[in-house]
Design an enzyme around this catalytic site. Structure first.
Site, PDB file in Angstrom:
ATOM      1  N   HIS A 109       0.948  -1.242  -0.020  1.00 18.50           N
ATOM      2  CA  HIS A 109       0.083   0.154  -0.055  1.00 18.50           C
ATOM      3  C   HIS A 109       0.709   1.252  -0.340  1.00 18.50           C
ATOM      4  O   HIS A 109       1.850   1.166   0.629  1.00 18.50           O
ATOM      5  CB  HIS A 109      -1.037   0.041   1.227  1.00 18.50           C
ATOM      6  N   ASP A 110       0.465   2.466  -0.643  1.00 22.48           N
ATOM      7  CA  ASP A 110       1.066   3.577  -1.124  1.00 22.48           C
ATOM      8  C   ASP A 110       1.730   4.208   0.307  1.00 22.48           C
ATOM      9  O   ASP A 110       3.221   4.585  -0.184  1.00 22.48           O
ATOM     10  CB  ASP A 110       0.159   4.336  -1.765  1.00 22.48           C
ATOM     11  N   PHE A 192      -3.976   1.373  13.600  1.00 21.20           N
ATOM     12  CA  PHE A 192      -3.501   1.381  12.437  1.00 21.20           C
ATOM     13  C   PHE A 192      -4.071   2.409  11.452  1.00 21.20           C
ATOM     14  O   PHE A 192      -3.221   2.973  10.862  1.00 21.20           O
ATOM     15  CB  PHE A 192      -3.993  -0.029  11.702  1.00 21.20           C
ATOM     16  N   PHE A 196      -2.194   6.254   9.405  1.00 23.64           N
ATOM     17  CA  PHE A 196      -2.344   6.816   8.089  1.00 23.64           C
ATOM     18  C   PHE A 196      -2.852   8.272   8.135  1.00 23.64           C
ATOM     19  O   PHE A 196      -2.582   9.400   7.376  1.00 23.64           O
ATOM     20  CB  PHE A 196      -3.325   6.175   7.410  1.00 23.64           C
ATOM     21  N   GLU A 341     -10.537 -10.929   4.484  1.00 22.07           N
ATOM     22  CA  GLU A 341      -9.627 -10.565   5.430  1.00 22.07           C
ATOM     23  C   GLU A 341     -10.421 -10.571   6.616  1.00 22.07           C
ATOM     24  O   GLU A 341     -10.411  -9.447   7.449  1.00 22.07           O
ATOM     25  CB  GLU A 341      -8.948  -9.189   5.121  1.00 22.07           C
ATOM     26  N   HIS A 366      -5.263 -11.281   0.584  1.00 20.22           N
ATOM     27  CA  HIS A 366      -5.472 -11.789   1.835  1.00 20.22           C
ATOM     28  C   HIS A 366      -5.989 -13.158   1.485  1.00 20.22           C
ATOM     29  O   HIS A 366      -5.565 -14.206   1.711  1.00 20.22           O
ATOM     30  CB  HIS A 366      -6.184 -11.159   2.858  1.00 20.22           C
ATOM     31  N   ASP A 424       1.708  -3.524   4.423  1.00 24.77           N
ATOM     32  CA  ASP A 424       2.148  -2.338   4.832  1.00 24.77           C
ATOM     33  C   ASP A 424       3.394  -2.308   5.791  1.00 24.77           C
ATOM     34  O   ASP A 424       3.341  -2.137   7.002  1.00 24.77           O
ATOM     35  CB  ASP A 424       1.088  -1.583   5.788  1.00 24.77           C
TER      36      ASP A 424
END
Length: 495
Positions: A109-110, A192, A196, A341, A366, A424
């Site tokens: 992920h970015d 989490f 971000f 997931e 996942h 991540d």
């Protein structure tokens, strides 16, 4: 005569007993051989040089497992990665894996791909970075000149307490037992997502974003990865003067960074984007996503290669609720859906697996719950849909505590189309793919799984990527040369 009859009877009984014994051992050997032939990587053949290196790897693997038998608390894949990643660094198995050329990273992920060390020690020391500490909330953002006096230049405000607080808000790592701090999935997901949110304004300043993306590719490259498919929300970027960039401009920035990285590293095959906005929206917003996806495909053919929806599945929009909108996009852009997931069997998030398959997803992100759905499993095999396993992520985000209990053991046992990726890594003190390869190899796969599984993982990562046929051949050629260099390096240790 009675004596003769007794002797004959004893001989007969012994022959029956011997036959039963022979049948037992014969059947046992056949079963083991049958299992071996159905395992992941069974079709790979190792040459003499590879077999010699395999002996080094398997010696280290068996020693680590045997140590775990004697002292279960020492077996690293059974413990939360946040607690043991430093110990993994000292594992001989991990060091061999780290040296291996690994192929492609297909599920990352970015704004979560770069190590905390770089984010903290580099990005937070950039000029024009300001901090706001109002109402117990901490924010970071770049300004030429702040609009109000709630912002203070971070370089002026820094102290030991503030620095520690910034570090805590940039990572899932904790000083205490992570299983106590994060007792369930919702608790760890809350933290989490907060990372971000906190890091968004830090990373999304356009010059920093370019450096961040380049550093992310570099960290994968240094871990011997030769190609990356990045799931990105295409976040809004900004300049000091207030200028903002939308999805098309951000994709163009990604493309420029990728081209620069490839010029600097000719043996890196490339970066491609999967447009992956948040699923924590309503159906109307998904219509906007679909329109954006069409614009991206038109503007960046061959660079924007797919579509997905991301964020916590258990509280996000189920695929079934937007299936009609997604079906309209199906012929224009491949799907690479996160699905399953979850630990909630029969829930809407669990049933995302069904919808992902029926929507013709190319890969499943996942697929943690997939083994609970036998018919879907067979459809996945028939349709050749790859399952993107992210072992460290599954453990850190509280789906599984002990990797030995990971359901993907079933997928490896029956040779399903599997790739391993790292999701991540920057948020839990990992880099590249090596840690996830280690957890899968030592914790999820059979004790008998050996060097062949790594070659199979690489082949799968190239085969199931969105690369063109030409780039797949290029990637395979580059990887084969690197693989031979890896084998030669370890052969020198044998001799």
């Amino acid at each position: 005569m009675k004596i003769v009859i007794c002797i004959v009877f004893v001989v007969f009984c012994r022959s029956i007993h011997a036959k039963v014994n022979n049948d037992y051992w014969s059947q046992r050997a056949k079963l083991l051989q049958s299992e071996k032939k159905s395992m992941f990587g069974h079709g790979i053949v190792l040459d003499a040089s590879e077999q010699a290196v395999n002996e080094i790897l398997m010696k280290a693997k068996n020693e680590e497992i045997d140590k775990g038998f004697k002292d279960p608390s020492s077996f690293l894949p059974s413990q939360n990665f946040l607690r043991v990643h430093d110990s993994i660094d000292n594992s001989t198995v991990f060091r061999v894996i780290r040296d291996m050329p690994k192929g492609a990273a297909l599920h990352v992920h970015d704004t979560a791909i770069v190590s905390l060390d770089y984010v903290y020690h580099n990005l937070t020391y950039r000029p024009n970075l300001y901090v706001s500490q109002q109402d117990d909330s901490l924010r970071l953002r770049f300004f030429d000149k702040p609009k109000n006096d709630s912002w203070t230049l971070l370089s002026d405000a820094r102290n030991e307490t503030l620095d520690a607080r910034i570090k805590r808000q940039l990572s899932l790592e904790v000083d205490a037992d992570p299983d106590v701090v994060y007792p369930n999935g919702n608790a760890v997901w809350k933290k989490f997502i907060s990372i971000f949110v906190f890091g968004r304004d830090l990373i999304c300043y356009r010059p920093v974003f370019e450096d961040y993306t380049y550093q992310g590719l570099l960290e994968f490259y240094q871990d011997n990865v030769l190609y990356v498919e990045l799931r990105t929300i295409l976040p809004t970027l900004y300049e000091l003067n207030g200028t903002e960039y939308g999805p098309i401009e951000v994709a163009r920035i990604y493309q420029r960074v990728a081209e620069r990285f490839e010029r600097d590293h000719p043996d890196f095959v490339g970066l491609k984007l999967i447009y992956a906005p948040s699923r924590r929206v309503n159906a109307s917003k998904v219509r906007e996503y679909v329109a954006t996806a069409r614009s991206l495909v038109d503007a960046f053919p061959g660079f924007v290669v797919g579509f997905d929806l991301v964020s916590q599945e258990d509280i996000g929009l189920p695929l079934v609720e937007v299936a009609d909108q997604l079906l309209d996009l199906n012929n224009e852009l491949p799907f690479f859906f996160h699905a399953g997931e979850t630990n909630w069997y029969g829930s809407s998030s669990d049933e995302n697996l069904l919808d992902a398959v029926l929507l013709n997803t190319r890969r499943i992100g996942h697929g943690y719950a997939l083994v609970k759905h036998p018919e879907l499993l067979e459809m996945v095999r028939r349709r050749n849909i790859a399952i993107e396993l992210c072992p460290v992520s599954n453990q850190v985000l509280a789906l599984v505590r002990d990797q030995r209990n990971h359901p993907a053991s079933v997928l490896f046992a029956a040779d399903y189309p599997v790739v391993v990726s790292s999701d991540d890594p920057g948020l839990w003190a990992a880099r590249g793919l090596s840690y996830d390869f280690y957890e899968a190899f030592l914790g999820i796969m059979s004790r008998r799984a050996d060097l062949k599984v790594f070659k199979k993982l690489v082949y799968n990562s190239i085969q199931y990527s969105a690369m063109s046929k030409e780039d797949k051949w290029k990637a395979l050629d580059i990887w084969l040369n690197k693989w031979q260099a890896f084998i030669n390096k370890y052969l020198g240790r044998v001799s």
